[in-house]
Design a protein around this motif. Structure first.
Motif, PDB file in Angstrom:
ATOM      1  N   TYR A   8       0.864  -1.180   0.000  1.00 12.47           N
ATOM      2  CA  TYR A   8       0.000   0.000   0.000  1.00 12.47           C
ATOM      3  C   TYR A   8       0.902   1.231   0.000  1.00 12.47           C
ATOM      4  O   TYR A   8       1.656   1.455   0.929  1.00 12.47           O
ATOM      5  N   GLY A   9       0.828   2.004  -1.061  1.00 12.04           N
ATOM      6  CA  GLY A   9       1.769   3.115  -1.235  1.00 12.04           C
ATOM      7  C   GLY A   9       2.954   2.681  -2.077  1.00 12.04           C
ATOM      8  O   GLY A   9       4.081   3.131  -1.875  1.00 12.04           O
ATOM      9  N   GLY A  10       2.701   1.807  -3.045  1.00 14.94           N
ATOM     10  CA  GLY A  10       3.766   1.188  -3.830  1.00 14.94           C
ATOM     11  C   GLY A  10       4.467   2.090  -4.821  1.00 14.94           C
ATOM     12  O   GLY A  10       5.439   1.660  -5.456  1.00 14.94           O
ATOM     13  N   SER A  11       4.018   3.337  -4.962  1.00 13.40           N
ATOM     14  CA  SER A  11       4.684   4.260  -5.883  1.00 13.40           C
ATOM     15  C   SER A  11       5.448   5.363  -5.152  1.00 13.40           C
ATOM     16  O   SER A  11       6.035   6.233  -5.793  1.00 13.40           O
ATOM     17  N   GLY A  12       5.447   5.339  -3.829  1.00  9.72           N
ATOM     18  CA  GLY A  12       6.287   6.257  -3.071  1.00  9.72           C
ATOM     19  C   GLY A  12       7.712   5.755  -3.007  1.00  9.72           C
ATOM     20  O   GLY A  12       8.016   4.653  -3.486  1.00  9.72           O
ATOM     21  N   ALA A  13       8.593   6.522  -2.405  1.00 12.00           N
ATOM     22  CA  ALA A  13      10.012   6.156  -2.375  1.00 12.00           C
ATOM     23  C   ALA A  13      10.238   4.820  -1.669  1.00 12.00           C
ATOM     24  O   ALA A  13      10.897   3.917  -2.202  1.00 12.00           O
ATOM     25  N   LEU A  14       9.695   4.671  -0.460  1.00  9.89           N
ATOM     26  CA  LEU A  14       9.861   3.410   0.253  1.00  9.89           C
ATOM     27  C   LEU A  14       9.058   2.305  -0.407  1.00  9.89           C
ATOM     28  O   LEU A  14       9.526   1.158  -0.518  1.00  9.89           O
ATOM     29  N   GLY A  15       7.862   2.626  -0.857  1.00  9.07           N
ATOM     30  CA  GLY A  15       7.041   1.628  -1.538  1.00  9.07           C
ATOM     31  C   GLY A  15       7.725   1.060  -2.769  1.00  9.07           C
ATOM     32  O   GLY A  15       7.696  -0.154  -3.014  1.00  9.07           O
ATOM     33  N   ARG A  16       8.369   1.921  -3.558  1.00  6.00           N
ATOM     34  CA  ARG A  16       9.075   1.453  -4.747  1.00  6.00           C
ATOM     35  C   ARG A  16      10.229   0.525  -4.366  1.00  6.00           C
ATOM     36  O   ARG A  16      10.485  -0.479  -5.040  1.00  6.00           O
ATOM     37  N   ALA A  17      10.940   0.858  -3.299  1.00  2.00           N
ATOM     38  CA  ALA A  17      12.044   0.010  -2.853  1.00  2.00           C
ATOM     39  C   ALA A  17      11.535  -1.363  -2.440  1.00  2.00           C
ATOM     40  O   ALA A  17      12.168  -2.396  -2.725  1.00  2.00           O
ATOM     41  N   ILE A  18      10.384  -1.402  -1.776  1.00  2.00           N
ATOM     42  CA  ILE A  18       9.806  -2.679  -1.349  1.00  2.00           C
ATOM     43  C   ILE A  18       9.329  -3.480  -2.552  1.00  2.00           C
ATOM     44  O   ILE A  18       9.579  -4.693  -2.649  1.00  2.00           O
ATOM     45  N   VAL A  29       3.666  -9.172  -6.732  1.00  2.00           N
ATOM     46  CA  VAL A  29       3.538  -7.928  -5.971  1.00  2.00           C
ATOM     47  C   VAL A  29       2.375  -7.096  -6.503  1.00  2.00           C
ATOM     48  O   VAL A  29       2.320  -6.774  -7.691  1.00  2.00           O
ATOM     49  N   THR A  30       1.453  -6.745  -5.605  1.00  2.00           N
ATOM     50  CA  THR A  30       0.364  -5.835  -5.935  1.00  2.00           C
ATOM     51  C   THR A  30       0.659  -4.475  -5.317  1.00  2.00           C
ATOM     52  O   THR A  30       0.871  -4.374  -4.102  1.00  2.00           O
ATOM     53  N   SER A  31       0.690  -3.441  -6.135  1.00  2.00           N
ATOM     54  CA  SER A  31       0.908  -2.075  -5.657  1.00  2.00           C
ATOM     55  C   SER A  31      -0.426  -1.341  -5.611  1.00  2.00           C
ATOM     56  O   SER A  31      -1.208  -1.388  -6.566  1.00  2.00           O
ATOM     57  N   ILE A  32      -0.675  -0.667  -4.490  1.00  2.00           N
ATOM     58  CA  ILE A  32      -1.863   0.171  -4.343  1.00  2.00           C
ATOM     59  C   ILE A  32      -1.402   1.613  -4.193  1.00  2.00           C
ATOM     60  O   ILE A  32      -0.625   1.931  -3.285  1.00  2.00           O
ATOM     61  N   ASP A  33      -1.853   2.474  -5.082  1.00  2.00           N
ATOM     62  CA  ASP A  33      -1.444   3.880  -5.015  1.00  2.00           C
ATOM     63  C   ASP A  33      -2.279   4.677  -6.005  1.00  2.00           C
ATOM     64  O   ASP A  33      -3.135   4.119  -6.709  1.00  2.00           O
ATOM     65  N   PHE A  34      -1.996   5.973  -6.074  1.00  2.98           N
ATOM     66  CA  PHE A  34      -2.718   6.827  -7.010  1.00  2.98           C
ATOM     67  C   PHE A  34      -2.139   6.750  -8.417  1.00  2.98           C
ATOM     68  O   PHE A  34      -2.793   7.128  -9.388  1.00  2.98           O
ATOM     69  N   VAL A  35      -0.896   6.309  -8.533  1.00  2.00           N
ATOM     70  CA  VAL A  35      -0.263   6.095  -9.837  1.00  2.00           C
ATOM     71  C   VAL A  35       0.334   4.698  -9.861  1.00  2.00           C
ATOM     72  O   VAL A  35       0.669   4.135  -8.817  1.00  2.00           O
ATOM     73  N   GLN A  38       5.270   0.429 -12.456  1.00  5.23           N
ATOM     74  CA  GLN A  38       5.416  -0.467 -13.594  1.00  5.23           C
ATOM     75  C   GLN A  38       6.152  -1.753 -13.253  1.00  5.23           C
ATOM     76  O   GLN A  38       6.071  -2.741 -13.993  1.00  5.23           O
ATOM     77  N   GLU A  39       6.885  -1.774 -12.152  1.00  2.00           N
ATOM     78  CA  GLU A  39       7.579  -2.991 -11.744  1.00  2.00           C
ATOM     79  C   GLU A  39       6.640  -4.013 -11.122  1.00  2.00           C
ATOM     80  O   GLU A  39       6.921  -5.212 -11.114  1.00  2.00           O
ATOM     81  N   ALA A  40       5.547  -3.543 -10.560  1.00  2.00           N
ATOM     82  CA  ALA A  40       4.633  -4.419  -9.837  1.00  2.00           C
ATOM     83  C   ALA A  40       3.945  -5.402 -10.771  1.00  2.00           C
ATOM     84  O   ALA A  40       3.739  -5.122 -11.959  1.00  2.00           O
ATOM     85  N   THR A  41       3.564  -6.542 -10.240  1.00  2.00           N
ATOM     86  CA  THR A  41       2.818  -7.538 -11.005  1.00  2.00           C
ATOM     87  C   THR A  41       1.424  -7.024 -11.331  1.00  2.00           C
ATOM     88  O   THR A  41       0.912  -7.205 -12.435  1.00  2.00           O
ATOM     89  N   THR A  42       0.797  -6.374 -10.344  1.00  2.00           N
ATOM     90  CA  THR A  42      -0.561  -5.855 -10.470  1.00  2.00           C
ATOM     91  C   THR A  42      -0.631  -4.492  -9.813  1.00  2.00           C
ATOM     92  O   THR A  42       0.044  -4.245  -8.807  1.00  2.00           O
ATOM     93  N   ASN A  43      -1.428  -3.590 -10.388  1.00  2.85           N
ATOM     94  CA  ASN A  43      -1.635  -2.268  -9.798  1.00  2.85           C
ATOM     95  C   ASN A  43      -3.113  -2.057  -9.492  1.00  2.85           C
ATOM     96  O   ASN A  43      -3.981  -2.398 -10.299  1.00  2.85           O
ATOM     97  N   ILE A  44      -3.388  -1.519  -8.319  1.00  5.06           N
ATOM     98  CA  ILE A  44      -4.725  -1.065  -7.956  1.00  5.06           C
ATOM     99  C   ILE A  44      -4.640   0.444  -7.792  1.00  5.06           C
ATOM    100  O   ILE A  44      -3.890   0.948  -6.939  1.00  5.06           O
ATOM    101  N   LEU A  45      -5.364   1.169  -8.610  1.00  2.00           N
ATOM    102  CA  LEU A  45      -5.283   2.630  -8.610  1.00  2.00           C
ATOM    103  C   LEU A  45      -6.413   3.239  -7.789  1.00  2.00           C
ATOM    104  O   LEU A  45      -7.582   2.905  -7.977  1.00  2.00           O
TER     105      LEU A  45
END
Length: 229
Positions: A8-18, A29-35, A38-45
């Protein structure tokens, strides 16, 4: 079977590192964020206009199956004391960014976290005591600390054997922080990649996790310590 994590917060600085760390280790990896990340397997916007309930429904409806770990690193920072003209706006923003995201992550854990899984939230080292020059920020992070204690208790709604904790960094070494504090002592800042590797160790049980603990992250002379409180 491929292990999976929600960031959750996968497009922030720490989120991207994780996201990067877990993708490199072959996790889904599922990223949840407003943007999107692209590295994540799945994105929830998310939508910035979402209420807490709308955000919760959006996330719960989009995450399929069971996951091994959920990490919430969504948040931000805003200053201001009780006399600040921005007190109300900043406090509301901090609450939405830190508390709302943590609540949704907790609810998601109740629905999708596997038995023995990991839920890590993000508090703040300074919020363990008064924060007079950043009241809204301190209040929001202290609420996250309380949420961790509640989730670790019996009948909290998450799997009984799940592990929940919170990271309490002092200052993370991010591009935004470097831009805002160019003359700071960077040897006292914690690299995001190092935090990501520690969370991976927690998620894989390489480092034991005591549920309900707040983990202080303190860096001095480029060496970082992790202390459970």
């Amino acid at each position: 079977m491929v292990s999976s994590i929600v960031v959750y917060g996968g497009s922030g600085a720490l989120g991207r590192a994780i996201v990067t760390a877990f993708v490199q280790k072959q996790w889904a990896v599922t990223s949840i964020d407003f943007v999107a990340n692209q590295e994540a397997t799945t994105n929830i916007l998310l939508e910035k206009s979402d209420s807490l309930e709308e955000q919760g429904k959006r996330v719960i409806g989009a995450v399929g199956g069971q996951v091994d770990a959920i990490v919430c690193v969504a948040g931000g920072w805003a200053g201001g004391n009780a006399a600040s003209p921005d007190l109300f706006a900043n406090s509301e923003l901090m609450w939405k960014q830190s508390v709302h995201s943590s609540l949704v992550a907790a609810h998601l854990a109740s629905k999708t976290l596997k038995s023995g899984g990991l839920l890590t939230l993000t508090g703040a080292y300074p919020a363990q005591k008064g924060t007079p020059f950043m009241i809204g920020y301190g209040m929001a992070k202290a609420a996250v600390h309380q949420l961790v204690a509640s989730l670790a208790g019996p009948d909290s709604g998450i799997p009984a054997d799940a592990k929940v904790n919170a990271i309490l960094p002092v200052t993370l070494d991010t591009p935004m922080n470097r831009s805002g504090m160019p003359n700071a002592d960077f040897t006292s800042w914690t690299p995001c990649s190092e935090v990501a590797e520690t969370i991976y160790a927690w998620a894989t049980n390489a480092i034991p996790v005591t549920s309900g603990k707040l983990v202080e992250i303190v860096t001095k002379d480029s060496k970082t310590s992790y202390t459970e409180k």
